[in-house]
Design a protein around this motif. Sequence first.
Motif, PDB file in Angstrom:
ATOM      1  N   ARG A 148       9.683 -10.487   0.330  1.00 41.06           N
ATOM      2  CA  ARG A 148      10.359 -11.760   0.097  1.00 41.06           C
ATOM      3  C   ARG A 148       9.347 -12.904  -0.096  1.00 41.06           C
ATOM      4  O   ARG A 148       9.618 -13.857  -0.836  1.00 41.06           O
ATOM      5  CB  ARG A 148      11.300 -12.095   1.267  1.00 41.06           C
ATOM      6  N   ASP A 150       6.820 -12.821  -1.756  1.00 41.50           N
ATOM      7  CA  ASP A 150       6.403 -12.777  -3.157  1.00 41.50           C
ATOM      8  C   ASP A 150       7.584 -12.888  -4.116  1.00 41.50           C
ATOM      9  O   ASP A 150       7.439 -12.646  -5.326  1.00 41.50           O
ATOM     10  CB  ASP A 150       5.672 -11.461  -3.437  1.00 41.50           C
ATOM     11  N   GLY A 151       8.741 -13.221  -3.580  1.00 45.71           N
ATOM     12  CA  GLY A 151       9.918 -13.347  -4.440  1.00 45.71           C
ATOM     13  C   GLY A 151      10.539 -12.014  -4.823  1.00 45.71           C
ATOM     14  O   GLY A 151      11.331 -11.946  -5.773  1.00 45.71           O
ATOM     15  N   LYS A 152      10.187 -10.966  -4.105  1.00 52.42           N
ATOM     16  CA  LYS A 152      10.741  -9.644  -4.393  1.00 52.42           C
ATOM     17  C   LYS A 152      11.701  -9.237  -3.275  1.00 52.42           C
ATOM     18  O   LYS A 152      11.812  -9.916  -2.248  1.00 52.42           O
ATOM     19  CB  LYS A 152       9.621  -8.626  -4.572  1.00 52.42           C
ATOM     20  N   TRP A 153      12.378  -8.101  -3.495  1.00 51.74           N
ATOM     21  CA  TRP A 153      13.483  -7.719  -2.620  1.00 51.74           C
ATOM     22  C   TRP A 153      13.446  -6.236  -2.259  1.00 51.74           C
ATOM     23  O   TRP A 153      12.815  -5.428  -2.943  1.00 51.74           O
ATOM     24  CB  TRP A 153      14.823  -7.985  -3.310  1.00 51.74           C
ATOM     25  N   ASP A 221      11.548  -6.727  -9.538  1.00 43.67           N
ATOM     26  CA  ASP A 221      11.781  -7.509  -8.323  1.00 43.67           C
ATOM     27  C   ASP A 221      12.378  -6.720  -7.166  1.00 43.67           C
ATOM     28  O   ASP A 221      12.581  -7.278  -6.092  1.00 43.67           O
ATOM     29  CB  ASP A 221      12.673  -8.718  -8.634  1.00 43.67           C
TER      30      ASP A 221
END
Length: 382
Positions: A148, A150-153, A221
């Motif tokens: 999260r 790094d903007g990922k999920w 992502d």
Amino acid sequence: MTRLRGLAWDHRRCWGPLDASAETYCATNPGLEIEWDRRSLYEFGEGALGPVLGTYDLVVFDHPFIGDIADGELMVPFDGYLSAEQRRFFEQDSVGASWQSYARNGRQWALPIDAACQVASYRPDLLERYAAVPTTHEEVLELGRRARKDGKWLGLPFVPTDAMCLLLTLGHPQENGEEFIAREKVEQAIAQLRQLAELSHPNSSKWNPIRCYDHMIAHDDVVYVPFAFGYVNYASKADRPYLRFADVPTPRSAGALLGGAGIGVSAQSKHKQAAIDYALFLCSPGYQRGDYVKSGGQPGSLAAWKDAEVNDLSGNFFSSTLATIEASYLRPTHPGFIAFFRECAPYAAAAIAGDMPATELADRLNRLYRETRQGQPERSVA
């Protein structure tokens, strides 16, 4: 001319090896024609089975239908068509409880043509930036927190059908107790799933496994998915991005809900022997570890799951998830279970999303299950 009609579900994992088999099989069986139609994944898992059996000789279906099939004798038991040696072979060549999942009332109502369960998956090119493949719930949460930043999920497919599957995987059902899933186990499972959902892609509540995997291939992502039914097709891609699959992050990789598909012969078929013979060919080890896999199939044969060439073709999908499927959970197969599952699924999704208290879910689930089981004892056959 004998014409066999079969019904598959609409994904290459199912129809690919069936379509590929027709020409080869008919070439060695003169006077035979084979045609395969398709229906949706939802209809495969939760739709009505009875109406299609008057139209098709062979049907590929989900094993919880077995209770209704056996109760109404809707399909042809394979027992009278198998020698003792063949039966022992299929039992030993079963992946996990796949063979058992198509048995009821002392009869074998289908052959396990496809084997699957909930497994973990990930993008190897993304995961390597963070950590090794998680093996515990806490490791999954830590990965999710780092992603999260790094903007990922994470990913957690939980449309109603898959939400119910998640609850069965983590809830430790006990069919013979007062409660199907004890209240405290429901609360614990929902708490874990809410933790995962908070770190998962916002579209997770709209995803089934296929939609999730399609997104993972098309976007960068979603790093890791802890629980979703495995699809070998996403690991068999030659070019990146592709997925890799792993055992679920539970103690001893145990409890993942068993899925897969069986192939059965309609009791209304006018060509029962021809249909049985063809089903036996499709489930034979030679076809299962050969053209079945090469055509996009996910075999039900243990020999295929352990085959080195099969694993080379599939990014080690089978060897990497074998421990999970061998320790997977076989859901009940009594008559009425499909209706129970269908009614409970939206409540499970609502609870994971935080829109229903876990205690209310537990009460509804166990009340509906008790109602389902009333008057449905397992019959014995001498």
